[in-house]
Scaffold this motif. Structure first.
Motif, PDB file in Angstrom:
ATOM      1  N   ASP A 194       0.883  -1.162   0.000  1.00  0.00           N
ATOM      2  CA  ASP A 194       0.000   0.000   0.000  1.00  0.00           C
ATOM      3  C   ASP A 194       0.922   1.214   0.000  1.00  0.00           C
ATOM      4  O   ASP A 194       1.722   1.386   0.923  1.00  0.00           O
ATOM      5  N   LEU A 195       0.835   2.029  -1.039  1.00  0.00           N
ATOM      6  CA  LEU A 195       1.801   3.112  -1.228  1.00  0.00           C
ATOM      7  C   LEU A 195       1.885   4.034  -0.018  1.00  0.00           C
ATOM      8  O   LEU A 195       2.983   4.365   0.447  1.00  0.00           O
ATOM      9  N   LEU A 196       0.741   4.441   0.523  1.00  0.00           N
ATOM     10  CA  LEU A 196       0.750   5.354   1.669  1.00  0.00           C
ATOM     11  C   LEU A 196       1.424   4.705   2.883  1.00  0.00           C
ATOM     12  O   LEU A 196       2.230   5.341   3.569  1.00  0.00           O
ATOM     13  N   ASP A 197       1.095   3.438   3.139  1.00  0.00           N
ATOM     14  CA  ASP A 197       1.712   2.732   4.279  1.00  0.00           C
ATOM     15  C   ASP A 197       3.221   2.602   4.101  1.00  0.00           C
ATOM     16  O   ASP A 197       3.992   2.793   5.047  1.00  0.00           O
ATOM     17  N   VAL A 198       3.636   2.268   2.885  1.00  0.00           N
ATOM     18  CA  VAL A 198       5.065   2.111   2.596  1.00  0.00           C
ATOM     19  C   VAL A 198       5.815   3.405   2.885  1.00  0.00           C
ATOM     20  O   VAL A 198       6.866   3.411   3.528  1.00  0.00           O
ATOM     21  N   LEU A 199       5.265   4.525   2.444  1.00  0.00           N
ATOM     22  CA  LEU A 199       5.919   5.826   2.627  1.00  0.00           C
ATOM     23  C   LEU A 199       6.010   6.229   4.098  1.00  0.00           C
ATOM     24  O   LEU A 199       6.845   7.056   4.468  1.00  0.00           O
ATOM     25  N   GLY A 231       1.723  13.019  -4.869  1.00  0.00           N
ATOM     26  CA  GLY A 231       0.537  13.383  -4.094  1.00  0.00           C
ATOM     27  C   GLY A 231       0.443  12.553  -2.824  1.00  0.00           C
ATOM     28  O   GLY A 231       0.098  13.055  -1.746  1.00  0.00           O
ATOM     29  N   THR A 232       0.779  11.256  -2.950  1.00  0.00           N
ATOM     30  CA  THR A 232       0.753  10.364  -1.797  1.00  0.00           C
ATOM     31  C   THR A 232       1.896  10.690  -0.837  1.00  0.00           C
ATOM     32  O   THR A 232       1.749  10.562   0.380  1.00  0.00           O
ATOM     33  N   VAL A 233       3.036  11.113  -1.376  1.00  0.00           N
ATOM     34  CA  VAL A 233       4.149  11.555  -0.529  1.00  0.00           C
ATOM     35  C   VAL A 233       3.702  12.723   0.350  1.00  0.00           C
ATOM     36  O   VAL A 233       3.964  12.746   1.561  1.00  0.00           O
ATOM     37  N   LYS A 234       3.024  13.690  -0.246  1.00  0.00           N
ATOM     38  CA  LYS A 234       2.548  14.848   0.536  1.00  0.00           C
ATOM     39  C   LYS A 234       1.549  14.397   1.627  1.00  0.00           C
ATOM     40  O   LYS A 234       1.564  14.925   2.745  1.00  0.00           O
ATOM     41  N   GLN A 235       0.712  13.431   1.272  1.00  0.00           N
ATOM     42  CA  GLN A 235      -0.237  12.901   2.254  1.00  0.00           C
ATOM     43  C   GLN A 235       0.513  12.214   3.403  1.00  0.00           C
ATOM     44  O   GLN A 235       0.192  12.404   4.575  1.00  0.00           O
ATOM     45  N   ALA A 236       1.535  11.431   3.075  1.00  0.00           N
ATOM     46  CA  ALA A 236       2.336  10.746   4.081  1.00  0.00           C
ATOM     47  C   ALA A 236       3.064  11.736   4.981  1.00  0.00           C
ATOM     48  O   ALA A 236       3.175  11.540   6.199  1.00  0.00           O
ATOM     49  N   MET A 237       3.546  12.826   4.381  1.00  0.00           N
ATOM     50  CA  MET A 237       4.242  13.850   5.162  1.00  0.00           C
ATOM     51  C   MET A 237       3.306  14.495   6.174  1.00  0.00           C
ATOM     52  O   MET A 237       3.706  14.785   7.310  1.00  0.00           O
ATOM     53  N   LEU A 239       0.667  13.066   7.537  1.00  0.00           N
ATOM     54  CA  LEU A 239       0.272  12.084   8.542  1.00  0.00           C
ATOM     55  C   LEU A 239       1.425  11.682   9.463  1.00  0.00           C
ATOM     56  O   LEU A 239       1.217  11.322  10.611  1.00  0.00           O
ATOM     57  N   GLY A 240       2.640  11.717   8.931  1.00  0.00           N
ATOM     58  CA  GLY A 240       3.817  11.339   9.710  1.00  0.00           C
ATOM     59  C   GLY A 240       4.103   9.848   9.648  1.00  0.00           C
ATOM     60  O   GLY A 240       3.331   9.067   9.101  1.00  0.00           O
ATOM     61  N   LEU A 241       5.230   9.435  10.260  1.00  0.00           N
ATOM     62  CA  LEU A 241       5.669   8.053  10.201  1.00  0.00           C
ATOM     63  C   LEU A 241       4.941   7.185  11.220  1.00  0.00           C
ATOM     64  O   LEU A 241       4.476   7.654  12.264  1.00  0.00           O
ATOM     65  N   PHE A 242       4.871   5.880  10.932  1.00  0.00           N
ATOM     66  CA  PHE A 242       4.400   4.911  11.927  1.00  0.00           C
ATOM     67  C   PHE A 242       5.459   4.795  13.028  1.00  0.00           C
ATOM     68  O   PHE A 242       6.597   5.192  12.858  1.00  0.00           O
TER      69      PHE A 242
END
Length: 243
Positions: A194-199, A231-237, A239-242
């Motif tokens: 899952d791209l968002l989870d991976v990032l 776009g997903t990178v910006k979303q991950a940024m 939300l922050g890291l797990f």
């Protein structure tokens, strides 16, 4: 030779078929370190790629530029014998045996080129998130939606004799160890890609991986390339890291 011999014993039922096909195409020598121009001849004919000799680790900027130009950086040093199982810095064995066979595959090649182009225009913080995408695919990715069909395509795994075995430790091995009263070996966690989870997943370079992300098939790399990665990178940024 010791590295190639050990790897040849371990990869037949563990590496993905496209990797094995690429390895056959490269026809690597066993008596000496292969010459980059021999690798280039095969890559040029299959996907239009070539190698680029580099001293060791290089900057993000140089790395992205090379990939965007369809040149794969290859470190020109070889690991010491005491580091035969695992090495933090990528050496020539990691680059040539771990990655170059799959650079003959169109989806793998396209992913690397697109990744390079995205990285060139990314900010410093975006590049750190992009690094996780590369880590959990090209370096430490697994392929195969069904556990019984699961295989390795990540070069970081395939160039590490110990991790090649560890990465596919499965339930059947656990059951066998339980019945024979063997000590259970550490088990990695396999997660569907899952791209968002991976990032958002942190990693360490100094140990065998506890988590691997799994794509359904190698052509899934084409789907990732066609998605809105930045776009997903910006979303991950945001939300922050797990943990």
């Amino acid at each position: 030779q010791a590295l190639l011999t050990r790897q040849a014993e371990q990869i037949p039922n563990r590496a993905c078929p496209a990797y094995l096909e690429g390895l056959t195409k490269l026809n690597l020598p066993t008596t000496h370190i292969p010459q980059l121009h021999d690798i280039d001849e095969v890559l040029q004919v299959t996907t239009g790629w070539q190698t680029a000799a580099v001293p060791a680790l290089i900057s993000f900027g140089k790395f992205f530029k090379l990939l965007a130009d369809k040149s794969f950086p290859v470190a020109t040093f070889i690991r010491r014998f005491e580091d035969i199982d695992y090495i933090e810095e990528p050496d020539i064995f990691h680059e040539i045996v771990g990655h170059c066979p799959l650079l003959t595959h169109p989806a793998f090649a396209a992913f690397n080129e697109t990744y390079g182009k995205l990285g060139l225009s990314a900010t410093k913080e975006e590049r750190w998130f992009l690094a996780r995408l590369y880590w959990f695919t090209i370096e430490f990715g697994l392929v195969g939606s069904q556990p019984k069909d699961r295989r390795i395509y990540g070069g970081g795994i395939l160039s590490s004799p110990s991790e090649t075995i560890y990465a596919l430790n499965d339930q059947s091995q656990r059951q066998h160890q339980h019945k024979s009263n063997q000590q259970p070996t550490p088990q990695p966690e396999h997660r569907a890609f899952d791209l968002l989870d991976v990032l958002r997943t942190p990693y360490r370079i100094d140990q065998i991986q506890p988590i691997y992300y799994v794509i359904d098939e190698l052509d899934t790399l084409f789907d990732i390339v066609d998605s809105d990665i930045m776009g997903t990178v910006k979303q991950a940024m945001s939300l922050g890291l797990f943990e």
